[in-house]
Design an enzyme around this catalytic site. Sequence first.
Site, PDB file in Angstrom:
ATOM      1  N   TYR A  50       0.848  -1.207   0.000  1.00 21.28           N
ATOM      2  CA  TYR A  50       0.000   0.000   0.000  1.00 21.28           C
ATOM      3  C   TYR A  50       0.880   1.254   0.000  1.00 21.28           C
ATOM      4  CZ  TYR A  50      -3.810  -3.135   1.579  1.00 21.28           C
ATOM      5  OH  TYR A  50      -4.730  -4.157   1.703  1.00 21.28           O
ATOM      6  N   SER A 230     -13.273   3.945   4.249  1.00 20.84           N
ATOM      7  CA  SER A 230     -13.831   5.220   3.816  1.00 20.84           C
ATOM      8  C   SER A 230     -12.976   6.329   4.399  1.00 20.84           C
ATOM      9  CB  SER A 230     -15.277   5.393   4.294  1.00 20.84           C
ATOM     10  OG  SER A 230     -15.758   6.665   3.894  1.00 20.84           O
TER      11      SER A 230
END
Length: 286
Positions: A50, A230
Amino acid sequence: MVERIKLNDGNEIPAIGFGVFLIPADGSTYKAVMNALKVGYRHIDTAVAYFNEAEVGRAIKDSGIPRDEIFVTSKLWLQDYGYEPAKKGIATSLKKLGLDYIDLYLIHQPYGDVPGAWKAMEEAQKAGQLKSIGISNATPKIWNQFEDSFNVIPAVNQVEYNPYSQQKELRKILDPLDVKLEAWGPLGQGNADLFAEPIIKQLSEKYHKDAGQIILRFENQEGVIVLPKSTHESRMISNKDIFDFELTEDEMEQMRSLDKGHGSHNPDDPGVEQMLLSAFDVHAND
């Protein structure tokens, strides 16, 4: 208060975590993790691939929350499989995160020299650098391929899981070993069809919860650890607000009936390993 789930090694993991996949390392990850911790998340899921471990670690340090109250997951990338490369990879993750230990470390993609990498992870666990170790994206076929090389049975298998992809065959193998499933894409990656399912809409009205909360509660009641993502604070809060109601067994059965038996990604497909290996270089900036 977020529930905790006991793993097969005796450690406990928060039942819901905050994933930082695809959040850029331009300050965005730092801000997102700070917000997630502020609204009550205590489980942060990152990975070498990531490229944002350093921002995750900085946010944890700057949050002021005691380290032992935050559960951190990271994952070893394919380039670092094999015994010696994995030892270096683990050390690099610890350094980038700025941590003395990682709560859960996963084999990110189960191809190549997984046994060598797993041996290094088992040793790092004995040394206290990794509290729990696990695997990710392991199908029944992949699990059976590598199971004999596990001296320590993985605590977790993080896979694609949502009401359309309930991993029932995999659970038949893992449940007897008390290997917990952890869901990436627990909301079906925003699949509009899933959110429009009549049973989900019906339960949403009954319990005064949004569709996402119904889906996450179903998964939670199935014993699955969920990692919704989110960057919007209001959505972070609502995703976590799933512990004040309970679906009935009949409602659970209706949700189980949504299963299509497959997800959007099939780790058994030919060429997946080569595609992932050539996707990027996790050491490009080392």
